[in-house]
Design a protein around this motif. Structure first.
Motif, PDB file in Angstrom:
ATOM      1  N   ALA A 282      31.227  45.599  47.008  1.00 18.94           N
ATOM      2  CA  ALA A 282      30.164  45.890  47.974  1.00 18.94           C
ATOM      3  C   ALA A 282      30.585  45.491  49.386  1.00 18.94           C
ATOM      4  CB  ALA A 282      28.894  45.147  47.566  1.00 18.94           C
ATOM      5  N   PHE A 283      31.272  44.358  49.563  1.00 17.21           N
ATOM      6  CA  PHE A 283      31.714  43.927  50.889  1.00 17.21           C
ATOM      7  C   PHE A 283      32.858  44.792  51.386  1.00 17.21           C
ATOM      8  CE2 PHE A 283      30.062  40.050  48.793  1.00 17.21           C
ATOM      9  CZ  PHE A 283      28.980  39.825  49.627  1.00 17.21           C
ATOM     10  N   VAL A 284      33.774  45.166  50.471  1.00 13.88           N
ATOM     11  CA  VAL A 284      34.901  46.017  50.868  1.00 13.88           C
ATOM     12  C   VAL A 284      34.401  47.382  51.320  1.00 13.88           C
ATOM     13  CG1 VAL A 284      37.020  47.124  50.074  1.00 13.88           C
ATOM     14  CG2 VAL A 284      36.488  44.786  49.347  1.00 13.88           C
ATOM     15  N   THR A 285      33.418  47.924  50.615  1.00 12.43           N
ATOM     16  CA  THR A 285      32.881  49.243  50.972  1.00 12.43           C
ATOM     17  C   THR A 285      32.236  49.227  52.352  1.00 12.43           C
ATOM     18  OG1 THR A 285      32.501  49.759  48.643  1.00 12.43           O
ATOM     19  CG2 THR A 285      31.260  51.037  50.260  1.00 12.43           C
TER      20      THR A 285
ATOM     21  N   ALA B 145      29.397  41.827  59.486  1.00 12.21           N
ATOM     22  CA  ALA B 145      29.143  40.675  58.603  1.00 12.21           C
ATOM     23  C   ALA B 145      29.935  40.801  57.318  1.00 12.21           C
ATOM     24  CB  ALA B 145      27.644  40.573  58.307  1.00 12.21           C
ATOM     25  N   ALA B 146      29.954  42.019  56.750  1.00 12.63           N
ATOM     26  CA  ALA B 146      30.730  42.230  55.536  1.00 12.63           C
ATOM     27  C   ALA B 146      32.209  42.024  55.807  1.00 12.63           C
ATOM     28  CB  ALA B 146      30.481  43.632  54.981  1.00 12.63           C
ATOM     29  N   ASP B 147      32.679  42.492  57.002  1.00  8.44           N
ATOM     30  CA  ASP B 147      34.081  42.307  57.364  1.00  8.44           C
ATOM     31  C   ASP B 147      34.410  40.824  57.463  1.00  8.44           C
ATOM     32  OD1 ASP B 147      36.608  43.773  58.659  1.00  8.44           O
ATOM     33  OD2 ASP B 147      36.154  41.964  59.845  1.00  8.44           O
ATOM     34  N   ALA B 148      33.520  40.055  58.055  1.00  6.12           N
ATOM     35  CA  ALA B 148      33.754  38.624  58.206  1.00  6.12           C
ATOM     36  C   ALA B 148      33.773  37.922  56.849  1.00  6.12           C
ATOM     37  CB  ALA B 148      32.670  38.011  59.102  1.00  6.12           C
TER      38      ALA B 148
ATOM     39  N   GLY C 276      44.060  29.313  51.379  1.00  5.76           N
ATOM     40  CA  GLY C 276      44.068  27.871  51.539  1.00  5.76           C
ATOM     41  C   GLY C 276      44.042  27.132  50.218  1.00  5.76           C
ATOM     42  N   LEU C 277      43.438  27.732  49.224  1.00  2.00           N
ATOM     43  CA  LEU C 277      43.369  27.107  47.904  1.00  2.00           C
ATOM     44  C   LEU C 277      44.549  27.487  47.017  1.00  2.00           C
ATOM     45  CD1 LEU C 277      39.550  27.603  47.158  1.00  2.00           C
ATOM     46  CD2 LEU C 277      40.717  25.479  47.782  1.00  2.00           C
ATOM     47  N   GLY C 278      45.446  28.325  47.532  1.00  2.00           N
ATOM     48  CA  GLY C 278      46.604  28.726  46.743  1.00  2.00           C
ATOM     49  C   GLY C 278      46.271  29.739  45.673  1.00  2.00           C
ATOM     50  N   LEU C 279      45.254  30.553  45.887  1.00  2.26           N
ATOM     51  CA  LEU C 279      44.833  31.544  44.907  1.00  2.26           C
ATOM     52  C   LEU C 279      45.240  32.940  45.359  1.00  2.26           C
ATOM     53  CD1 LEU C 279      41.185  30.276  44.229  1.00  2.26           C
ATOM     54  CD2 LEU C 279      43.282  29.695  42.983  1.00  2.26           C
ATOM     55  N   HIS C 280      45.499  33.806  44.406  1.00  2.00           N
ATOM     56  CA  HIS C 280      45.742  35.214  44.707  1.00  2.00           C
ATOM     57  C   HIS C 280      44.408  35.909  44.961  1.00  2.00           C
ATOM     58  CE1 HIS C 280      49.977  34.957  43.617  1.00  2.00           C
ATOM     59  NE2 HIS C 280      49.619  34.298  42.519  1.00  2.00           N
ATOM     60  N   VAL C 281      44.439  36.954  45.791  1.00  2.05           N
ATOM     61  CA  VAL C 281      43.232  37.704  46.118  1.00  2.05           C
ATOM     62  C   VAL C 281      43.472  39.168  45.774  1.00  2.05           C
ATOM     63  CG1 VAL C 281      41.609  38.402  47.910  1.00  2.05           C
ATOM     64  CG2 VAL C 281      42.595  36.127  47.955  1.00  2.05           C
ATOM     65  N   VAL C 282      42.458  39.779  45.158  1.00  2.00           N
ATOM     66  CA  VAL C 282      42.465  41.216  44.898  1.00  2.00           C
ATOM     67  C   VAL C 282      41.184  41.785  45.480  1.00  2.00           C
ATOM     68  CG1 VAL C 282      42.437  43.045  43.166  1.00  2.00           C
ATOM     69  CG2 VAL C 282      43.828  40.992  42.799  1.00  2.00           C
ATOM     70  N   ALA C 283      41.306  42.780  46.333  1.00  2.00           N
ATOM     71  CA  ALA C 283      40.131  43.445  46.906  1.00  2.00           C
ATOM     72  C   ALA C 283      39.760  44.617  46.013  1.00  2.00           C
ATOM     73  CB  ALA C 283      40.421  43.917  48.321  1.00  2.00           C
ATOM     74  N   GLU C 284      38.512  44.680  45.611  1.00  4.96           N
ATOM     75  CA  GLU C 284      38.046  45.747  44.724  1.00  4.96           C
ATOM     76  C   GLU C 284      37.370  46.853  45.525  1.00  4.96           C
ATOM     77  OE1 GLU C 284      36.797  43.984  40.537  1.00  4.96           O
ATOM     78  OE2 GLU C 284      35.591  43.089  42.135  1.00  4.96           O
ATOM     79  N   GLY C 285      37.407  48.053  44.971  1.00  4.19           N
ATOM     80  CA  GLY C 285      36.659  49.172  45.540  1.00  4.19           C
ATOM     81  C   GLY C 285      37.280  49.778  46.777  1.00  4.19           C
TER      82      GLY C 285
ATOM     83  N   GLN D 292      40.363  51.174  54.984  1.00  2.00           N
ATOM     84  CA  GLN D 292      40.087  49.924  54.268  1.00  2.00           C
ATOM     85  C   GLN D 292      41.389  49.240  53.868  1.00  2.00           C
ATOM     86  OE1 GLN D 292      37.705  51.416  51.074  1.00  2.00           O
ATOM     87  NE2 GLN D 292      35.774  51.315  52.226  1.00  2.00           N
ATOM     88  N   ARG D 293      42.345  50.056  53.415  1.00  2.00           N
ATOM     89  CA  ARG D 293      43.632  49.492  53.014  1.00  2.00           C
ATOM     90  C   ARG D 293      44.328  48.852  54.198  1.00  2.00           C
ATOM     91  NH1 ARG D 293      48.980  52.993  51.352  1.00  2.00           N
ATOM     92  NH2 ARG D 293      50.418  51.222  51.223  1.00  2.00           N
TER      93      ARG D 293
END
Length: 767
Positions: A683-686, A693-696, A707-716, A722-723
């Motif tokens: 929903a935020f990616v769309t 606000a969604a971009d932020a 910062g937490l050392g985690l991988h991130v995957v953006a859905e949708g 967007q890419r």
């Protein structure tokens, strides 16, 4: 309990041998010497038996103490007996020998009676009365045929009564021994008691012989020795019964029995009762006096009357206990154990009755299905005992709010149901629901913390279409769930809810059938590297095309699976299919990690981790090739999942949080739960290209994960813009229609390693 086998057996054997020698040897001096030795052994045996009685449980020591005392009295009686001749013994009623003889019998009767009571073969009244009846027959016959003629020949009447008492005591012992033999556990100690009783019965028979005409010569001395020996043998054998190791089994208490006028006992008692009146008929032609027969008959009938009254009393008591037990069982069957309210069967019966009445008079009844909101948190935070206290308090408030003939019942768990047998329309039913919601709302103090209790209520009305209790309760239940989802306190069931409920039932039945028949399938959506466009992993998605309902939305039927318990076989199918597909790709040279969605309900199932690792071992799949995805809502309840997630993480399985950013997750939980990947909600990616606000939010999620050392995957992700924006934010992985729709395994193989193309050049969709 310690038992000395050799000492007890030796004492018993020596005593029997000495007593036998007393009978065989006629010399007075030898008889005295042997008798003194026998008495010494008897005293020793009695002392050992008493000592043993001290070492057993208090409730089991009584019989053996009485046997020990009986053995000691037997020794004393024989010492007195040897000091007098037979005629003097028979004629002196109150002689020391006679009194000690009565004491012997009294001790052994008391011991055997205690044994019978320990073995729970009957109550005191029935045992005493039955024994008295059994003893009355030989006592009557002995009186008429032996004792009375001896009195007429000059025997002291008091001595005759003494003899009669000894015979009756022997008969009583025989009766109690018979009970032990017929209903007891066979053992050596029991047969020693039988032998002891036989000795006392032999003594009685010998006394009868003596009374009918005791010779004064050597034959009389031999008869006197036999009487003394039989008494001494009986006492010695009784002491031996107390000493034998098997006495432990004989005194072990059994379960009590009910009224015990059994067939065997009825036959014996019937013979006893009938044999004495028979003497009234044969009296004039047989020995004895008809008047005495009549007297004994009256006594026997009186005892029989007491026995019958006792049996009737036992029967009445048994009937009373049975009725009380039936009332208790009936109450337990229809009453909730925790709250004391009527339970589900009681409610269903009352609702069926109300529906039948309304079908006759044309009225309507209502069912209010009530569920306490977030009650699980109470149990999880404060324990089930605190939860039960809350349920009791709620039940009391519901009862206080009840009006008229309304029925308040606990349906199960934190669910209550109110039956309104007669209601005037839907508005009135909703008003009743609001009354109970108001009564339920309160603040409970648990462990010093105030907890507010609320309830959601669904209301269902009877109608021509709803004629069973189960359908009304199901309708009210569906309305209650709508009330929870809509944040309303009271919701009335309507046709829309009925349609949704019917559709849900159809979906559940169809899904169950599809799982059993193997009609489900899987599709695979690529997760790509935004820098290279290379497929990094795939998400496994379940698909179901029902021949009757058509293609089903995974979100909808997975929700039905969670609510119906089908999530476990459904999840197992997806997991096993994904692992087998990984193996097939790996065998073809394509190593592609797979992501599998998992429900919290699956993770908390006992044995889930074991089964998952077993599936991976069967296909030889490394654990780091599997990522389990939980929704943020499931992960937010991870207090119950932390141990399982840690076990999986230790085994090498990766953990991802799906739909991150929807608000269920706290930053504290983000630190506590073992996580490898955050998947930003679609929903935020769309909206991020049009909504600052969604971009932020998306950018904040990416930076926090880094910062937490985690991988991130953006859905949708669906557009090139967007890419590009995600790349600027530092996001490295994404999935969405911009990179490929969910497709078949063959589609994934064809396009693995291909740089992502524009959105209009998508991978072929799965069917």
């Amino acid at each position: 309990m310690r038992v000395h086998n050799r000492s007890s057996s030796g004492v018993g054997a020596a005593t029997v041998a000495v007593c036998t020698a007393v009978v065989l040897l006629g010399a007075p001096r030898a008889r005295w010497l042997i008798a003194l030795a026998a008495m010494g052994l008897s005293v020793l045996g009695a002392a050992v038996a008493w000592r043993r009685a001290q070492s057993v449980p208090t409730g089991e020591a009584g019989p053996w103490r009485m046997f020990a005392v009986g053995g000691l009295v037997s020794a004393l009686a024989n010492s007195v007996w040897l000091s007098s001749d037979l005629p003097t013994y028979l004629d002196q009623a109150a002689s020391p020998a006679n009194l000690l003889e009565l004491g012997i019998h009294a001790c052994f009767i008391a011991g055997m009676y205690a044994l019978v009571r320990l073995r729970a073969y009957g109550r005191q009244v029935e045992l005493l009365v039955d024994g008295a009846l059994a003893a009355s027959v030989p006592a009557t016959l002995a009186w008429e045929w032996v004792v009375q003629p001896a009195v007429e020949r000059g025997l002291n009447p008091a001595a005759a009564v003494n003899t009669l008492l000894l015979l009756a005591a022997a008969a009583m012992m025989l009766w109690l021994t018979g009970i032990l033999v017929v209903q007891g556990r066979s053992c050596a100690s029991l047969w020693l008691i039988v032998a002891a009783t036989t000795g006392f019965v032999v003594q009685g028979v010998l006394m009868v012989v003596a009374l009918r005409g005791a010779p004064a010569d050597a034959g009389g001395a031999g008869l006197a020795g036999a009487i003394g020996a039989s008494t001494l043998v009986g006492g010695a054998l009784a002491v031996g019964a107390a000493l034998h190791p098997s006495a432990v089994a004989l005194t072990r208490p059994l379960d009590p029995q009910g009224p015990s006028l059994t067939t065997r006992r009825m036959l014996v008692l019937g013979a006893c009762l009938s044999s004495i009146p028979l003497g009234l008929v044969i009296g004039p032609w047989g020995p004895g006096d008809r008047y005495h027969y009549g007297l004994f008959t009256v006594l026997a009938l009186a005892l029989g009357g007491v026995r019958i009254l006792d049996v009737l009393s036992q029967r009445d008591a048994a009937i009373g206990r049975h009725e009380e037990a039936q009332r208790t069982l009936a109450q337990q069957a229809t009453t909730d154990r925790v709250t004391g309210l009527p339970n589900r069967p009681h409610l269903e019966a009352a609702l069926e009755s109300a529906l039948a009445d309304r079908a006759v008079d044309g009225g309507r009844c209502a069912v209010l299905f009530m569920d306490l909101d977030d009650f699980k948190l109470v149990n999880d935070s404060f324990g089930h005992e605190a939860g039960d206290r809350v349920l009791v308090a709620v039940a009391e408030r519901l009862l206080a709010a009840r009006q008229g003939d309304e029925v308040v019942a606990r349906f199960g768990g934190d669910e209550f149901v109110v039956l309104v047998p007669r209601v005037d329309g839907a508005e009135r039913a909703v008003d009743v629901g609001r009354r109970y919601v108001s009564a339920t709302s309160a603040i409970e103090t648990l462990a010093g913390i105030e907890v507010r209790v609320h309830a959601s209520v669904g209301v269902a009305l009877s109608s021509d279409a709803v004629t069973t209790s189960s359908s009304m309760i199901a309708d009210a239940d569906a309305a209650m769930y709508r009330a929870k989802r809509a944040a309303e306190r009271v919701v009335l069931f309507n046709d829309d809810l009925r349609t949704a409920a019917i559709h849900r039932l159809q979906v559940e039945q169809g899904l169950r059938r599809a799982i059993e028949e193997g009609a489900l399938s899987t599709a695979y959506q690529p997760v790509v590297d935004l820098d290279t466009g290379i497929v990094q992993s795939v998400e496994v998605l379940v698909r179901w095309d029902d021949p009757r309902l058509g293609p089903q939305d995974p979100v909808a039927f997975v929700g039905v699976a969670e609510g119906s318990g089908l999530i476990h076989p459904l999840g197992e199918f997806v997991l096993e299919t994904a692992c087998r597909q990984w193996r097939e790709w790996a065998d073809g040279g394509l190593v592609l990690p797979v992501n599998v969605n998992v429900s919290a309900r699956e993770l908390v199932r006992a044995g889930y981790v074991r089964d998952l690792l077993a599936i991976m071992r069967r296909v030889d799949m490394p654990p780091d090739q599997l990522t389990l995805e939980l929704t943020e809502r499931d992960a937010a309840d991870a207090e119950t999942l932390v141990e399982v997630l840690l076990t999986l993480r230790t085994a090498g399985v990766r953990i991802a949080v799906d739909d991150f950013g929807t608000g269920y997750f706290s930053l504290v939980q983000l630190r506590q739960i073992p996580i490898d990947v955050l998947k930003v909600d679609r929903a935020f990616v769309t909206d991020m290209m049009d909504d600052p606000a969604a971009d932020a939010i998306v950018e904040a999620c990416i930076r926090m994960a880094a910062g937490l050392g985690l991988h991130v995957v953006a859905e949708g992700v669906e557009t090139a813009e967007q890419r590009r924006r995600l790349g600027e934010m530092g996001c490295r992985h994404a999935q969405g229609f911009a990179f490929g729709r969910p497709t078949s395994p063959a589609g994934i193989r064809r396009h693995a390693g291909v740089v992502a193309r524009p959105a209009d050049e998508l991978l072929e969709p799965s069917p």
